[in-house]
Enzyme design. Sequence first.
Site, mmCIF file in Angstrom:
data_model
loop_
_atom_site.group_PDB
_atom_site.id
_atom_site.type_symbol
_atom_site.label_atom_id
_atom_site.label_comp_id
_atom_site.label_asym_id
_atom_site.label_seq_id
_atom_site.Cartn_x
_atom_site.Cartn_y
_atom_site.Cartn_z
ATOM 1 N N GLU A 104 -0.877 -1.354 -26.370
ATOM 2 C CA GLU A 104 0.179 -1.284 -27.378
ATOM 3 C C GLU A 104 0.354 -2.578 -28.154
ATOM 4 O O GLU A 104 0.615 -2.563 -29.350
ATOM 5 C CB GLU A 104 1.500 -0.882 -26.707
ATOM 6 N N ASP A 105 0.203 -3.713 -27.477
ATOM 7 C CA ASP A 105 0.338 -4.984 -28.186
ATOM 8 C C ASP A 105 -0.716 -5.966 -27.693
ATOM 9 O O ASP A 105 -1.146 -5.911 -26.537
ATOM 10 C CB ASP A 105 1.740 -5.566 -27.986
ATOM 11 N N HIS A 108 5.608 -3.306 -23.103
ATOM 12 C CA HIS A 108 5.630 -2.893 -24.512
ATOM 13 C C HIS A 108 5.155 -4.086 -25.353
ATOM 14 O O HIS A 108 4.017 -4.508 -25.246
ATOM 15 C CB HIS A 108 7.054 -2.440 -24.858
ATOM 16 N N ILE A 138 4.541 -7.960 -26.582
ATOM 17 C CA ILE A 138 4.307 -9.218 -25.868
ATOM 18 C C ILE A 138 4.248 -10.372 -26.858
ATOM 19 O O ILE A 138 3.989 -10.181 -28.046
ATOM 20 C CB ILE A 138 3.011 -9.187 -25.032
ATOM 21 N N ASN A 170 11.685 -3.244 -28.756
ATOM 22 C CA ASN A 170 10.309 -2.861 -29.069
ATOM 23 C C ASN A 170 9.360 -4.045 -28.975
ATOM 24 O O ASN A 170 8.356 -4.002 -28.287
ATOM 25 C CB ASN A 170 10.243 -2.234 -30.461
ATOM 26 N N ASP A 171 9.688 -5.132 -29.674
ATOM 27 C CA ASP A 171 8.756 -6.257 -29.754
ATOM 28 C C ASP A 171 9.532 -7.564 -29.784
ATOM 29 O O ASP A 171 10.732 -7.594 -30.095
ATOM 30 C CB ASP A 171 7.901 -6.117 -31.016
ATOM 31 N N ASN A 213 10.529 -2.553 -35.692
ATOM 32 C CA ASN A 213 9.423 -2.386 -34.754
ATOM 33 C C ASN A 213 8.725 -3.718 -34.507
ATOM 34 O O ASN A 213 9.268 -4.607 -33.872
ATOM 35 C CB ASN A 213 8.462 -1.314 -35.291
ATOM 36 N N ASP A 261 3.487 -0.335 -37.373
ATOM 37 C CA ASP A 261 3.848 -0.620 -35.984
ATOM 38 C C ASP A 261 3.854 -2.140 -35.768
ATOM 39 O O ASP A 261 4.665 -2.843 -36.347
ATOM 40 C CB ASP A 261 2.887 0.095 -35.040
ATOM 41 N N ASN A 262 2.957 -2.671 -34.983
ATOM 42 C CA ASN A 262 2.970 -4.103 -34.684
ATOM 43 C C ASN A 262 2.287 -4.928 -35.771
ATOM 44 O O ASN A 262 1.374 -4.463 -36.451
ATOM 45 C CB ASN A 262 2.296 -4.368 -33.342
#
Length: 354
Positions: free
Chosen positions: A53-54, A114, A116, A167-168, A223, A268-269
């Site tokens: 995810e990250d 999730h 990082i 989320n982040d 996000n 997203d990221n």
Amino acid sequence: MGKLVALVLLGVGLSLVGEMFLAFRERVNASREVEPVEPENCHLIEELESGSEDIDILPSGLAFISSGLKYPGMPNFAPDEPGKIFLMDLNEQNPRAQALEISGGFDKELFNPHGISIFIDKDNTVYLYVVNHPHMKSTVEIFKFEEQQRSLVYLKTIKHELLKSVNDIVVLGPEQFYATRDHYFTNSLLSFFEMILDLRWTYVLFYSPREVKVVAKGFCSANGITVSADQKYVYVADVAAKNIHIMEKHDNWDLTQLKVIQLGTLVDNLTVDPATGDILAGCHPNPMKLLNYNPEDPPGSEVLRIQNVLSEKPRVSTVYANNGSVLQGTSVASVYHGKILIGTVFHKTLYCEL
């Protein structure tokens, strides 16, 4: 008569919900398909089968990868397995991913990583901050990276009443970070209606041991978050609004919005290319396929590069796009010396040499 009125009100309510859902589908480009853009020299990383995810990469080329996220409404291919942090050395000719051992009394069975962020202290000690969702709540875990042993040492868990639906994060000092809240409601059904109604109640907060405060608000779903190379600007992805907010960071940690870059795809990221200052964004071109997963018609993947971020006309180009035949549900892309790692919420991980 009372029953008739109730039925009429129910019918009107259902009609309104239906209209709002159709508007939501149109707003997020639910039926969009992507034209393929695929670099020639790419391959999947065998060890990463349950998402990535990250991703955050040290200046030395060591990449940290969060894997195994269990997130409401999203697919998961290993629901009974705890999440992990993987490490890859991008200096190797054929880099492989290895799961990092965690010591220090951390409850690994409840690990649900999730977003990082890496922080390098003045003495060059490397710390990894991880958004964790044990029992679907939100905490921030702090680990020290032991490079020789290739392991993590658990140091501390951060909890706060404002750290909900996190989320982040992006870390800028010892226990000093910005974090995004992607939903106002923590109940899955309410958060679904929150998106449909476009309530824009989510925010960015700043955390330190001395002060915790909301520094930017009005997002549909805040996000991914990252910082410019000179740490003067903070970049925030609003996934459902399909844009990136460019924020100026002040000495008191407050943020002022300078501009919004519209991208036309769900963002997203975010990461920053250290060589150019460009933003790389992992994107979801067709989110309804992500929410209603069908392996026969999977969600696609998309990576965008945004150049000249602070100019009047930033340049947006596609680095990678796939209809889901190779990579599904892209969430992040991070570069190092002409190499790129592309991660996903629940699927595989792609390594390319550009």
